[in-house]
Scaffold this motif. Sequence first.
Motif, PDB file in Angstrom:
ATOM      1  N   THR A   1       0.811  -1.248  -0.007  1.00  0.00           N
ATOM      2  CA  THR A   1       0.129   0.078   0.026  1.00  0.00           C
ATOM      3  C   THR A   1       0.816   1.320   0.024  1.00  0.00           C
ATOM      4  OG1 THR A   1      -0.135  -0.163   2.357  1.00  0.00           O
ATOM      5  CG2 THR A   1      -1.771  -1.141   1.050  1.00  0.00           C
ATOM      6  N   ILE A   2       0.189   2.451   0.033  1.00  0.00           N
ATOM      7  CA  ILE A   2       0.844   3.562  -0.044  1.00  0.00           C
ATOM      8  C   ILE A   2       1.898   3.811   1.142  1.00  0.00           C
ATOM      9  CG2 ILE A   2       0.628   6.439   0.343  1.00  0.00           C
ATOM     10  CD1 ILE A   2      -1.707   6.137  -1.135  1.00  0.00           C
ATOM     11  N   SER A   3       3.169   4.234   1.074  1.00  0.00           N
ATOM     12  CA  SER A   3       4.344   4.492   1.882  1.00  0.00           C
ATOM     13  C   SER A   3       5.323   3.195   1.970  1.00  0.00           C
ATOM     14  CB  SER A   3       3.614   4.800   3.208  1.00  0.00           C
ATOM     15  OG  SER A   3       3.160   3.571   3.965  1.00  0.00           O
ATOM     16  N   MET A   4       4.785   2.068   1.182  1.00  0.00           N
ATOM     17  CA  MET A   4       5.659   0.865   1.462  1.00  0.00           C
ATOM     18  C   MET A   4       6.699   0.800   0.393  1.00  0.00           C
ATOM     19  SD  MET A   4       4.858  -0.687   3.974  1.00  0.00           S
ATOM     20  CE  MET A   4       5.754  -2.363   3.646  1.00  0.00           C
ATOM     21  N   GLY A   5       6.948   1.749  -0.594  1.00  0.00           N
ATOM     22  CA  GLY A   5       7.774   1.605  -1.656  1.00  0.00           C
ATOM     23  C   GLY A   5       9.231   1.364  -1.134  1.00  0.00           C
ATOM     24  N   PRO A   6       9.798   2.008  -0.302  1.00  0.00           N
ATOM     25  CA  PRO A   6      11.095   1.982   0.351  1.00  0.00           C
ATOM     26  C   PRO A   6      11.474   0.641   0.726  1.00  0.00           C
ATOM     27  CG  PRO A   6      10.387   3.961   1.032  1.00  0.00           C
ATOM     28  CD  PRO A   6       9.051   3.463   0.290  1.00  0.00           C
ATOM     29  N   TYR A   7      10.495   0.018   1.323  1.00  0.00           N
ATOM     30  CA  TYR A   7      10.750  -1.419   1.858  1.00  0.00           C
ATOM     31  C   TYR A   7      10.411  -2.374   0.784  1.00  0.00           C
ATOM     32  CZ  TYR A   7       9.708   1.445   5.906  1.00  0.00           C
ATOM     33  OH  TYR A   7       9.645   2.468   6.796  1.00  0.00           O
ATOM     34  N   ILE A   8       9.659  -2.218  -0.134  1.00  0.00           N
ATOM     35  CA  ILE A   8       9.700  -3.137  -1.256  1.00  0.00           C
ATOM     36  C   ILE A   8      10.950  -3.152  -2.054  1.00  0.00           C
ATOM     37  CG2 ILE A   8       8.514  -3.542  -3.655  1.00  0.00           C
ATOM     38  CD1 ILE A   8       5.959  -2.203  -2.383  1.00  0.00           C
ATOM     39  N   ASP A   9      11.541  -1.909  -2.195  1.00  0.00           N
ATOM     40  CA  ASP A   9      12.871  -1.834  -2.970  1.00  0.00           C
ATOM     41  C   ASP A   9      14.081  -2.555  -1.968  1.00  0.00           C
ATOM     42  OD1 ASP A   9      11.797  -0.679  -5.112  1.00  0.00           O
ATOM     43  OD2 ASP A   9      12.163   1.366  -4.180  1.00  0.00           O
ATOM     44  N   ARG A  10      13.885  -2.333  -0.725  1.00  0.00           N
ATOM     45  CA  ARG A  10      14.963  -3.174   0.208  1.00  0.00           C
ATOM     46  C   ARG A  10      15.010  -4.394   0.015  1.00  0.00           C
ATOM     47  NH1 ARG A  10      18.573  -4.777   1.975  1.00  0.00           N
ATOM     48  NH2 ARG A  10      20.000  -4.308   3.500  1.00  0.00           N
ATOM     49  N   THR A  11      13.771  -4.953   0.055  1.00  0.00           N
ATOM     50  CA  THR A  11      13.455  -6.348   0.159  1.00  0.00           C
ATOM     51  C   THR A  11      14.070  -6.958  -1.046  1.00  0.00           C
ATOM     52  OG1 THR A  11      11.454  -6.367   1.766  1.00  0.00           O
ATOM     53  CG2 THR A  11      11.990  -8.288   0.436  1.00  0.00           C
ATOM     54  N   ARG A  12      13.619  -6.278  -2.415  1.00  0.00           N
ATOM     55  CA  ARG A  12      14.217  -6.782  -3.558  1.00  0.00           C
ATOM     56  C   ARG A  12      15.904  -6.949  -3.427  1.00  0.00           C
ATOM     57  NH1 ARG A  12       9.845  -4.112  -7.035  1.00  0.00           N
ATOM     58  NH2 ARG A  12      10.383  -2.381  -6.453  1.00  0.00           N
ATOM     59  N   ASP A  13      16.189  -5.607  -2.930  1.00  0.00           N
ATOM     60  CA  ASP A  13      17.813  -5.796  -2.974  1.00  0.00           C
ATOM     61  C   ASP A  13      18.554  -6.715  -2.249  1.00  0.00           C
ATOM     62  OD1 ASP A  13      17.669  -3.480  -4.520  1.00  0.00           O
ATOM     63  OD2 ASP A  13      18.057  -1.910  -2.934  1.00  0.00           O
ATOM     64  N   ALA A  14      17.663  -7.064  -0.997  1.00  0.00           N
ATOM     65  CA  ALA A  14      18.230  -8.235  -0.342  1.00  0.00           C
ATOM     66  C   ALA A  14      18.288  -9.596  -0.946  1.00  0.00           C
ATOM     67  CB  ALA A  14      17.518  -8.265   1.190  1.00  0.00           C
ATOM     68  N   VAL A  15      17.218  -9.692  -1.416  1.00  0.00           N
ATOM     69  CA  VAL A  15      16.961 -11.142  -2.281  1.00  0.00           C
ATOM     70  C   VAL A  15      18.047 -11.169  -3.421  1.00  0.00           C
ATOM     71  CG1 VAL A  15      15.694 -12.528  -3.394  1.00  0.00           C
ATOM     72  CG2 VAL A  15      14.604 -11.270  -1.592  1.00  0.00           C
ATOM     73  N   LYS A  16      18.323  -9.903  -4.107  1.00  0.00           N
ATOM     74  CA  LYS A  16      19.169 -10.051  -5.206  1.00  0.00           C
ATOM     75  C   LYS A  16      20.743 -10.547  -4.627  1.00  0.00           C
ATOM     76  CE  LYS A  16      21.347  -7.177  -8.910  1.00  0.00           C
ATOM     77  NZ  LYS A  16      22.605  -7.466  -8.401  1.00  0.00           N
ATOM     78  N   ARG A  17      20.944  -9.802  -3.693  1.00  0.00           N
ATOM     79  CA  ARG A  17      22.260  -9.930  -2.839  1.00  0.00           C
ATOM     80  C   ARG A  17      22.566 -11.329  -2.556  1.00  0.00           C
ATOM     81  NH1 ARG A  17      24.280 -10.583   1.821  1.00  0.00           N
ATOM     82  NH2 ARG A  17      22.554 -10.268   2.849  1.00  0.00           N
ATOM     83  N   ILE A  18      21.434 -12.025  -1.940  1.00  0.00           N
ATOM     84  CA  ILE A  18      21.590 -13.341  -1.553  1.00  0.00           C
ATOM     85  C   ILE A  18      21.433 -14.373  -2.608  1.00  0.00           C
ATOM     86  CG2 ILE A  18      20.019 -15.200  -0.358  1.00  0.00           C
ATOM     87  CD1 ILE A  18      21.451 -13.396   1.630  1.00  0.00           C
ATOM     88  N   TYR A  19      20.658 -13.963  -3.765  1.00  0.00           N
ATOM     89  CA  TYR A  19      20.886 -14.783  -4.793  1.00  0.00           C
ATOM     90  C   TYR A  19      22.078 -14.934  -5.613  1.00  0.00           C
ATOM     91  CZ  TYR A  19      16.329 -16.904  -5.838  1.00  0.00           C
ATOM     92  OH  TYR A  19      14.870 -17.613  -5.584  1.00  0.00           O
TER      93      TYR A  19
END
Length: 653
Positions: A237-255
């Motif tokens: 929902t609104i306001s969650m953009g930064p956390y969505i991006d940070r989660t994507r970054d974490a998964v990319k690093r782990i992969y």
Amino acid sequence: MRMLSSVGKACLVAAVLLAGAWGVPSAEAARTPLLMEGKKTLYQRVLTRPGAQIRKDPADAAGKPQPALTRLYVYGRVQKNGAEWLEVGLTAKGQTDGWVAADYTLPWKQQMTLAFTNPAGRERSLLFKDRDTLATLVNADDPGSTLAPLRKTIASGKNDPSVVSIEPEAYVDLNKQFYLLPILSAEETFAASGHRMRLLEVASVTQQEAKADKAQAPKANGLRNFSASVVFVIDSTISMGPYIDRTRDAVKRIYDRIEKAGLSDKVRFGMVAFRSNIDKTPALEYVSRLYADPNQVKSGKEFLEKVSGLRQATASSARFSEDAYAGVMTALDKVDWANFGGRYVVLITDAGALRGNDPLSGTKLDAEQVRLEAQHRGVALYAMHLRTPEGKANHAEAEAQYKALTAHPLVPHPLYYPVESGSVDAFGKIVDSLADAIVDQVNASSRGEEVAGSALSASKASGDQVKDDAALLGHAMKLAWLGRTEGTRAPPLFSAWISDRDLVKPDVATTEVRVLLTKNQLSDMQQVVKSILDAGQAAQLSPKDFFARMRSAAATLGRDPNAINSPNAQKLADLGLMGEYLDDLPYRSKVLDLDQETWSSWSISQQQVFLDELQRKLRLYQIYHDDVSRWVALDGGADAGEAVYPVPLDAMP
């Protein structure tokens, strides 16, 4: 835990082996067991599962087998090789007997046991696999229509997945032959008929499998194929953009890391996004959506492609709380978890969850039901609560919900991780820590370095709560994986849910709850009831003095002065008159609920009825005290003061 192959084989044991003394007590004499959380006088106790062994040290390869359902006091807890170990003793006198793996124990917070009534004139009670199945029957207008086909199936010798066991045909009188059917949890409710009923979770062993199994050492090779899946369930929902991006970054690093280590087929990530009701707010587009299925994502590149379209909503929801439970249920229902040994769902949100009774809820479920669904699938639920300033008014409610959601039987605290102020950096570190811990577990298993049950060198807790929790859960998931893939026998102990009254005829009691009180506890209870009786008799001529007399009695009995003098003390229970051994029992106490206003409103005859009942109970307690034949030693006689008497719950004050 393994369910029995047939209901016929699952009949309850009429008698359970009780603990015997073993070994030579350690030299420690001044120690006391650990206290239960929030208690000042109650010690932590556990019951052994079949296969439990007492070892001199957690690193020992083997120890002395213990009978199932042996009661032990807990003197210490440590983490060793990703598993929790308990330092235990038969008695509370400071003598410890060794160490037992926590996986082979059950916490026993209240010393309560169940006794069946004589089944003559009624159907034998069924023991159900889960609480919700039983609760549904209790709340049904016509439970007999559901029970009839169940009983027909059982009578034909077939299994029904909802039923774990059935009451024995023969009646065993607990007063003549003591048996232990410990109650692990209990709650009061009302049937659709209006009758008050208790839902009881009990544990028992099976007649054909009552002997403790020798622990089987799993093979290292069995874990080489162990894999794990982590599905992030994120508020979009609104306001969650930064956390969505940070989660994507974490998964990319782990992969990137797992691909370099050659573990691409062993660790997979998925992502679910959730919002809220789209009938109320169509612009939200969806309630929940599976963006990346871990079964279909084989690389970091594929993951990023699948979640590239995930963005925060452009419209606000109708409530501050969102449909978090819909997101979790999407992850549980739409992902095939059978392909993974390690199973994790990580909820990420800055808001509370829509409750099941909210018209906007898509699942109509609350935290408890969602948690049970996760446990049924062997999935561990985590919650990362972003406590942003905007959601301050919702923080307390959301915390309570997510702690209930993430409670896990193997972890002493909920898997709830608050992120104060909603810090993106702090959030990112938690996500990184969890992902790293899971990858490390899989990596170690692939190399055969960590084998469940092996005696490796002791390892202390890391100090990182996320990693320590993941290690404990990972150990349990590996044991489950070995059991599924190699046919490892689970300890032959089962837990089940049963009602204390007939489901079709709720006015008929099928069981009795017994509270196992020690002699000291029974004597204390006698003193308290006698004090209430004396104060009541003295206050009959001056009713307004009743509560003042009870304060004085509480002080004489040595109760907590803070409770006695508290201006908030309105009922007898508030004075701390009764010991903690009566806390949380599944009954309503007419005595402890009494307040000054009620006493003053009663006529002399009503007061006398109350006092007469107390007098009868005092007499009953004296009979219990003098009845030496029914005092039971749960420790094999190691401490005479620890003998217990099975007091019926209805006899409590």
